[in-house]
Write an enzyme that holds these catalytic residues in place. Structure first.
Site, mmCIF file in Angstrom:
data_model
loop_
_atom_site.group_PDB
_atom_site.id
_atom_site.type_symbol
_atom_site.label_atom_id
_atom_site.label_comp_id
_atom_site.label_asym_id
_atom_site.label_seq_id
_atom_site.Cartn_x
_atom_site.Cartn_y
_atom_site.Cartn_z
ATOM 1 N N PRO A 1 67.355 -16.821 -26.779
ATOM 2 C CA PRO A 1 65.956 -16.619 -26.403
ATOM 3 C C PRO A 1 65.252 -15.470 -27.100
ATOM 4 C CG PRO A 1 67.363 -15.698 -24.730
ATOM 5 C CD PRO A 1 68.283 -16.365 -25.721
ATOM 6 N N GLY A 2 65.939 -14.708 -27.960
ATOM 7 C CA GLY A 2 65.257 -13.709 -28.765
ATOM 8 C C GLY A 2 65.661 -12.270 -28.518
ATOM 9 N N GLY A 3 66.545 -12.017 -27.570
ATOM 10 C CA GLY A 3 66.929 -10.645 -27.297
ATOM 11 C C GLY A 3 67.592 -9.970 -28.492
ATOM 12 N N CYS B 1 79.826 -15.424 -26.196
ATOM 13 C CA CYS B 1 79.923 -14.958 -24.808
ATOM 14 C C CYS B 1 80.985 -15.780 -24.077
ATOM 15 C CB CYS B 1 78.575 -15.027 -24.097
ATOM 16 S SG CYS B 1 77.833 -16.672 -24.040
ATOM 17 N N ALA C 1 68.951 -18.061 -32.676
ATOM 18 C CA ALA C 1 68.234 -16.872 -32.235
ATOM 19 C C ALA C 1 67.734 -16.872 -30.789
ATOM 20 C CB ALA C 1 67.051 -16.624 -33.166
ATOM 21 N N GLU D 1 66.126 -21.286 -34.790
ATOM 22 C CA GLU D 1 66.507 -21.930 -33.531
ATOM 23 C C GLU D 1 66.191 -23.419 -33.620
ATOM 24 O OE1 GLU D 1 68.003 -23.224 -30.513
ATOM 25 O OE2 GLU D 1 68.257 -21.059 -30.775
ATOM 26 N N ASP E 1 70.482 -27.247 -40.063
ATOM 27 C CA ASP E 1 71.378 -26.852 -41.143
ATOM 28 C C ASP E 1 70.566 -26.050 -42.159
ATOM 29 O OD1 ASP E 1 73.300 -26.515 -43.050
ATOM 30 O OD2 ASP E 1 73.541 -28.647 -43.511
#
Length: 425
Positions: free
Chosen positions: A103-105, A221, A101, A124, A152
């Site tokens: 940085p949270g965007g 990405c 998750a 995270e 996990d």
């Protein structure tokens, strides 16, 4: 990365950068947040793919230091990075897991999409990145979220427990070469193999945690076929998943898939889209059993009267409960009741509770009612003065008074004697 993910490359005074960001507010507050941006000279235009998304067209000062950003009403984010939550498209009230998750965007966008009745668990494993994730969700007052840190999740969460899952795993980042030019060298050749192996393990875990008929959005990405189309082929060949063809969002140009036996996925053309290179594939779970047993929320009950006595309005919170753990107070969304007792997780931080007295943290604007006691400013001058360390006459205001801009709640001021001041504590 923090909330101003691109701030290291922030534009200079007067420069038009064209960077994208997301409004973080209720739908009825969007015009007011845009007015707050305009009050500091920041002008934006709508992105064509979502009513929440904007592209800056005038940036006299860095957007990340604007008043709207400081109070968590915008989140600066590459436009490609906004697509995975939109393409997963969880409905209002959905139960969502964001497996990687920080940085949270994306976590924050998911929280907006599912609304007050929904629940998003952001996982995270990295302690440093977990802290960033929690800071992001706290600053943006996304109280329908919780966070955990598991390498996990398979042995910790019940199978079939989430209706929607976003998996944006660690990847080689070849789609971000404009910002990370060394990525292709760092992750060249066989160096990608461990990443690909981890991605497959995470895909298998996600398939197990997904409810029957639930949806999983896999995104990276990177432009690397081994992490994209080959992972889609793995998912279809070895996991109880089928492809859900993705429609192309407006405002982007997409490349063809790099394998002839993979279709219905999206690969962002970075240069043509003025965005990061991204790959996205949507799957639906076939078979399995759903988990729908809710348990009790942990912690010591903090009564509403304690919040009301502190000048707070608990009715602004989503469905759930306010709980104390020691002296720290967290809001636990109702959806967190499905989480097993063995999972260590954290809700949304609200403040402290000592000797029956609740003290809200300064940025917990979710606890500010409309037009409550406090300072309501029509201009930014006094707000800027408070942020610079100055104080204002407190009059007969309570110890924790609200701070508003044209009715938009910003946070809680602290009273010291006859003066009121801003403190992030």
């Amino acid at each position: 990365m923090a909330f101003c993910e691109d701030d290291a490359a922030a534009a200079g005074a007067g420069r038009t950068s064209g960077r994208s960001f997301r409004l973080v507010c209720e739908a009825g507050q969007r015009a007011l947040v845009e007015a707050l941006l305009a009050a500091t000279g920041h002008v934006a235009e709508p992105e064509p793919f979502s009513p929440w998304c904007r592209r800056i067209v005038a940036e006299p000062t860095p957007l990340g230091s604007s008043m709207a950003a400081r109070f968590g009403y915008i989140h600066i984010q590459d436009r490609s990075s906004m697509l995975p939550p939109l393409l997963l498209n969880p409905p209002a009230g959905a139960r969502v897991l964001d497996m990687c998750a920080a940085p949270g965007g994306k976590t924050g966008f998911l929280a907006q999409l599912v609304g007050r009745a929904g629940f998003v668990l952001g996982n995270e494993p990295s302690p440093d990145r977990l802290a960033t994730l929690r800071q992001t969700l706290s600053r943006e007052n996304l109280a329908n979220t919780a966070t955990c840190a598991a390498a996990d999740l398979a042995p910790l969460l019940p199978a079939g427990s989430f209706t929607h899952i976003l998996l944006d795993p660690p990847c080689s980042g070849w789609g971000t070469l404009d910002k990370n030019p060394q990525a292709a060298k760092i992750w060249a050749g066989d160096k990608v193999a461990p990443l690909a192996s981890l991605q497959r393990k995470l895909l298998a875990t996600a398939a197990g945690l997904l409810a029957p008929g639930g949806r999983l959005l896999y995104s990276t990405c990177t432009t690397n076929v081994a992490e994209n189309e080959e992972q889609t082929r793995f998912a279809l060949d070895h996991l109880p998943l089928k492809t859900v063809p993705l429609a192309a969002p407006a405002g982007f140009v997409f490349e063809a898939p790099q394998r002839s036996d993979v279709c219905g996925v999206l690969r962002v053309d970075s240069a043509a889209s003025a965005a990061q290179g991204f790959y996205m594939a949507l799957y639906e779970k076939t078979g399995g059993e759903a988990y729908d047993a809710d348990g009790a929320l942990p912690g010591e009950v903090v009564p509403d009267k304690a919040l009301l006595a502190a000048g707070c309005e608990p009715s602004g919170l989503p469905p759930g409960a306010v709980r104390a753990f020691g002296e720290k107070v967290f809001f636990l969304p109702a959806g967190a009741a499905l989480l097993p007792a063995g999972l260590r997780y954290q809700g949304f931080g609200l403040g402290t509770y000592r000797s029956g007295v609740f003290r809200p943290q300064a940025r917990a604007r979710v606890l500010l009612g409309a037009g409550g006691p406090g300072f309501t400013e029509d201009s930014l001058s006094r707000i800027e003065a408070l942020l610079a360390g100055q104080s204002l006459p407190a009059g007969d205001l309570p110890s924790r008074a609200g701070l508003y801009w044209r009715g938009l709640p910003l946070g809680f001021l602290t009273r010291k004697g006859a003066r009121a001041l801003w403190s992030d504590r």
